[in-house]
Design a protein around this motif. Sequence first.
Motif, PDB file in Angstrom:
ATOM      1  N   ALA A  53       7.482   2.348  -7.399  1.00  0.00           N
ATOM      2  CA  ALA A  53       7.655   1.097  -6.668  1.00  0.00           C
ATOM      3  C   ALA A  53       8.576   1.338  -5.476  1.00  0.00           C
ATOM      4  CB  ALA A  53       8.244   0.020  -7.577  1.00  0.00           C
ATOM      5  N   ILE A  54       8.611   0.364  -4.568  1.00  0.00           N
ATOM      6  CA  ILE A  54       9.538   0.448  -3.444  1.00  0.00           C
ATOM      7  C   ILE A  54      10.967   0.323  -3.984  1.00  0.00           C
ATOM      8  CG2 ILE A  54      10.318  -0.690  -1.333  1.00  0.00           C
ATOM      9  CD1 ILE A  54       7.453  -1.572  -0.858  1.00  0.00           C
ATOM     10  N   PRO A  55      11.853   1.259  -3.668  1.00  0.00           N
ATOM     11  CA  PRO A  55      13.221   1.206  -4.194  1.00  0.00           C
ATOM     12  C   PRO A  55      13.963  -0.060  -3.770  1.00  0.00           C
ATOM     13  CG  PRO A  55      12.728   3.386  -3.333  1.00  0.00           C
ATOM     14  CD  PRO A  55      11.601   2.499  -2.909  1.00  0.00           C
ATOM     15  N   GLU A  56      14.903  -0.470  -4.591  1.00  0.00           N
ATOM     16  CA  GLU A  56      15.646  -1.703  -4.383  1.00  0.00           C
ATOM     17  C   GLU A  56      16.327  -1.801  -3.020  1.00  0.00           C
ATOM     18  OE1 GLU A  56      16.753  -5.432  -5.234  1.00  0.00           O
ATOM     19  OE2 GLU A  56      15.615  -4.174  -6.645  1.00  0.00           O
ATOM     20  N   PRO A  57      16.956  -0.737  -2.471  1.00  0.00           N
ATOM     21  CA  PRO A  57      17.649  -0.876  -1.187  1.00  0.00           C
ATOM     22  C   PRO A  57      16.766  -1.331  -0.029  1.00  0.00           C
ATOM     23  CG  PRO A  57      18.337   1.131  -2.296  1.00  0.00           C
ATOM     24  CD  PRO A  57      17.168   0.602  -3.067  1.00  0.00           C
ATOM     25  N   PHE A  58      15.438  -1.109  -0.136  1.00  0.00           N
ATOM     26  CA  PHE A  58      14.531  -1.494   0.937  1.00  0.00           C
ATOM     27  C   PHE A  58      14.059  -2.945   0.808  1.00  0.00           C
ATOM     28  CE2 PHE A  58      14.196   3.086   0.566  1.00  0.00           C
ATOM     29  CZ  PHE A  58      14.130   3.526   1.880  1.00  0.00           C
ATOM     30  N   ARG A  59      14.233  -3.536  -0.355  1.00  0.00           N
ATOM     31  CA  ARG A  59      13.647  -4.851  -0.617  1.00  0.00           C
ATOM     32  C   ARG A  59      14.458  -5.981   0.007  1.00  0.00           C
ATOM     33  NH1 ARG A  59      12.467  -4.222  -7.118  1.00  0.00           N
ATOM     34  NH2 ARG A  59      11.692  -2.057  -7.022  1.00  0.00           N
ATOM     35  N   GLY A  60      13.781  -7.079   0.254  1.00  0.00           N
ATOM     36  CA  GLY A  60      14.437  -8.251   0.812  1.00  0.00           C
ATOM     37  C   GLY A  60      13.726  -8.748   2.057  1.00  0.00           C
ATOM     38  N   ARG A  61      14.383  -9.662   2.776  1.00  0.00           N
ATOM     39  CA  ARG A  61      13.815 -10.228   3.993  1.00  0.00           C
ATOM     40  C   ARG A  61      14.512  -9.615   5.199  1.00  0.00           C
ATOM     41  NH1 ARG A  61      14.793 -15.119   6.812  1.00  0.00           N
ATOM     42  NH2 ARG A  61      16.047 -15.976   5.107  1.00  0.00           N
ATOM     43  N   TRP A  62      13.713  -9.211   6.190  1.00  0.00           N
ATOM     44  CA  TRP A  62      14.213  -8.552   7.385  1.00  0.00           C
ATOM     45  C   TRP A  62      13.641  -9.259   8.618  1.00  0.00           C
ATOM     46  CZ3 TRP A  62      17.272  -4.100   6.481  1.00  0.00           C
ATOM     47  CH2 TRP A  62      17.222  -3.604   5.166  1.00  0.00           C
ATOM     48  N   ASP A  63      14.410  -9.217   9.710  1.00  0.00           N
ATOM     49  CA  ASP A  63      13.919  -9.841  10.946  1.00  0.00           C
ATOM     50  C   ASP A  63      14.528  -9.108  12.143  1.00  0.00           C
ATOM     51  OD1 ASP A  63      12.614 -11.644  12.677  1.00  0.00           O
ATOM     52  OD2 ASP A  63      12.869 -13.268  11.223  1.00  0.00           O
ATOM     53  N   ALA A  64      14.171  -9.588  13.343  1.00  0.00           N
ATOM     54  CA  ALA A  64      14.574  -8.897  14.564  1.00  0.00           C
ATOM     55  C   ALA A  64      16.075  -8.923  14.790  1.00  0.00           C
ATOM     56  CB  ALA A  64      13.857  -9.509  15.759  1.00  0.00           C
ATOM     57  N   SER A  65      16.754 -10.002  14.350  1.00  0.00           N
ATOM     58  CA  SER A  65      18.187 -10.147  14.584  1.00  0.00           C
ATOM     59  C   SER A  65      18.760 -11.159  13.609  1.00  0.00           C
ATOM     60  CB  SER A  65      18.441 -10.627  16.018  1.00  0.00           C
ATOM     61  OG  SER A  65      17.902 -11.929  16.194  1.00  0.00           O
ATOM     62  N   ALA A  66      20.076 -11.241  13.577  1.00  0.00           N
ATOM     63  CA  ALA A  66      20.728 -12.225  12.716  1.00  0.00           C
ATOM     64  C   ALA A  66      20.341 -13.637  13.137  1.00  0.00           C
ATOM     65  CB  ALA A  66      22.241 -12.043  12.771  1.00  0.00           C
ATOM     66  N   ALA A  67      20.196 -13.856  14.440  1.00  0.00           N
ATOM     67  CA  ALA A  67      19.792 -15.170  14.931  1.00  0.00           C
ATOM     68  C   ALA A  67      18.378 -15.519  14.449  1.00  0.00           C
ATOM     69  CB  ALA A  67      19.856 -15.204  16.458  1.00  0.00           C
ATOM     70  N   ALA A  68      17.480 -14.523  14.451  1.00  0.00           N
ATOM     71  CA  ALA A  68      16.116 -14.755  13.967  1.00  0.00           C
ATOM     72  C   ALA A  68      16.125 -15.069  12.472  1.00  0.00           C
ATOM     73  CB  ALA A  68      15.244 -13.542  14.256  1.00  0.00           C
ATOM     74  N   CYS A  69      16.999 -14.408  11.730  1.00  0.00           N
ATOM     75  CA  CYS A  69      17.106 -14.673  10.290  1.00  0.00           C
ATOM     76  C   CYS A  69      17.505 -16.120  10.033  1.00  0.00           C
ATOM     77  CB  CYS A  69      18.154 -13.751   9.666  1.00  0.00           C
ATOM     78  SG  CYS A  69      17.641 -12.024   9.483  1.00  0.00           S
ATOM     79  N   ALA A  70      18.411 -16.643  10.871  1.00  0.00           N
ATOM     80  CA  ALA A  70      18.932 -17.981  10.661  1.00  0.00           C
ATOM     81  C   ALA A  70      17.971 -19.071  11.122  1.00  0.00           C
ATOM     82  CB  ALA A  70      20.262 -18.142  11.398  1.00  0.00           C
ATOM     83  N   GLY A  71      17.035 -18.731  11.981  1.00  0.00           N
ATOM     84  CA  GLY A  71      16.117 -19.725  12.525  1.00  0.00           C
ATOM     85  C   GLY A  71      14.752 -19.675  11.879  1.00  0.00           C
ATOM     86  N   LYS A  72      13.786 -20.237  12.583  1.00  0.00           N
ATOM     87  CA  LYS A  72      12.408 -20.240  12.126  1.00  0.00           C
ATOM     88  C   LYS A  72      11.868 -18.822  12.111  1.00  0.00           C
ATOM     89  CE  LYS A  72       7.921 -22.339  13.163  1.00  0.00           C
ATOM     90  NZ  LYS A  72       7.176 -23.227  14.098  1.00  0.00           N
ATOM     91  N   ALA A  73      11.012 -18.519  11.140  1.00  0.00           N
ATOM     92  CA  ALA A  73      10.478 -17.162  10.997  1.00  0.00           C
ATOM     93  C   ALA A  73       9.874 -16.672  12.307  1.00  0.00           C
ATOM     94  CB  ALA A  73       9.426 -17.136   9.895  1.00  0.00           C
ATOM     95  N   SER A  74      10.298 -15.499  12.747  1.00  0.00           N
ATOM     96  CA  SER A  74       9.779 -14.920  13.975  1.00  0.00           C
ATOM     97  C   SER A  74       8.610 -14.001  13.654  1.00  0.00           C
ATOM     98  CB  SER A  74      10.879 -14.118  14.679  1.00  0.00           C
ATOM     99  OG  SER A  74      11.095 -12.872  14.015  1.00  0.00           O
ATOM    100  N   GLU A  75       7.962 -13.487  14.702  1.00  0.00           N
ATOM    101  CA  GLU A  75       6.844 -12.574  14.513  1.00  0.00           C
ATOM    102  C   GLU A  75       7.289 -11.230  13.967  1.00  0.00           C
ATOM    103  OE1 GLU A  75       4.493 -12.263  18.007  1.00  0.00           O
ATOM    104  OE2 GLU A  75       3.891 -14.368  17.993  1.00  0.00           O
TER     105      GLU A  75
END
Length: 287
Positions: A53-75
């Motif tokens: 399986a994909i190892p735990e350190p790689f899992r989670g939600r990722w985005d272009a920047s911290a600002a993108a994480c806080a806002g509406k889902a970006s591309e």
Amino acid sequence: MIRVPFLRLTPLTFVLAVAACSDPTPDGAASPGNGASAEPSAMNAAAPTSLTAIPEPFRGRWDASAAACAGKASEMRLVVGPDSLRFHESLGRVEAVRAAGADTIALDLAFEGEGEQWRETRALRLLPDGRLVVDGRGGTANRVRCEGAADEPALTAAQAPRWQSSASGEGAGLSLAAAGGAPLLALFCPAGSGEIVVNVPAFRPVASEERMSVGSGGTVFALVADTAGDKERGGVTGRGAFPAANLATILAGAGGIAVNYGAQNSGPYAPPPAAVARDFLAGCPAP
């Protein structure tokens, strides 16, 4: 029990490296001048080691920047689960994971998105500063982790493949389809034959390869595959004696169900619900 005769399943083969026509840039990969990284490709890492399986350190939600994480889902949003990558407009289900270094993995993925299906290999690489590099399909893109979102699921119930059993005068069937309805795997017991037939639409026929294996964990049975492919269903079909001693174990296998044909693999897929498996097995008596 849903009655959908196996022989009427719509054939559909996976295509290789298909990009959605509405987006010329590969989903989740940046083009030069658009946030692309100049770092060397992770595909050049050391000899890989297979993982489950994909190892735990790689899992989670990722985005272009911290600002993108806080806002509406970006591309650029990407959700990494143990067995999938969910991009903005596509979903990649993991078929194989290989560790290519201390902080790098390579993934063989079966994608679907915007009505298309394709396969590709991508690499994930963790940088010392915590960023995630996604490398593949001619582009490299960096993302930051969205804090507090590591437990976001990579698949919703609507996106997960679905099993269903079927029955007709021709026999009993068990099929797995992607969320969009495209068939991934089908098993069929022709009435009165004492045989089982397994079809994988994504497989490509190989003239020198006659063996198809179906299994879960250490339980496996082998079939004889038609080297010419399956013109009716698409992909490749194997058949053999009904594996009475093994099939129930495989359908309940916690490790998932996988099919192998030469160098090609399909799965592992989560096993069918117990009731669906029982309906199918009830229509598949041993000879």
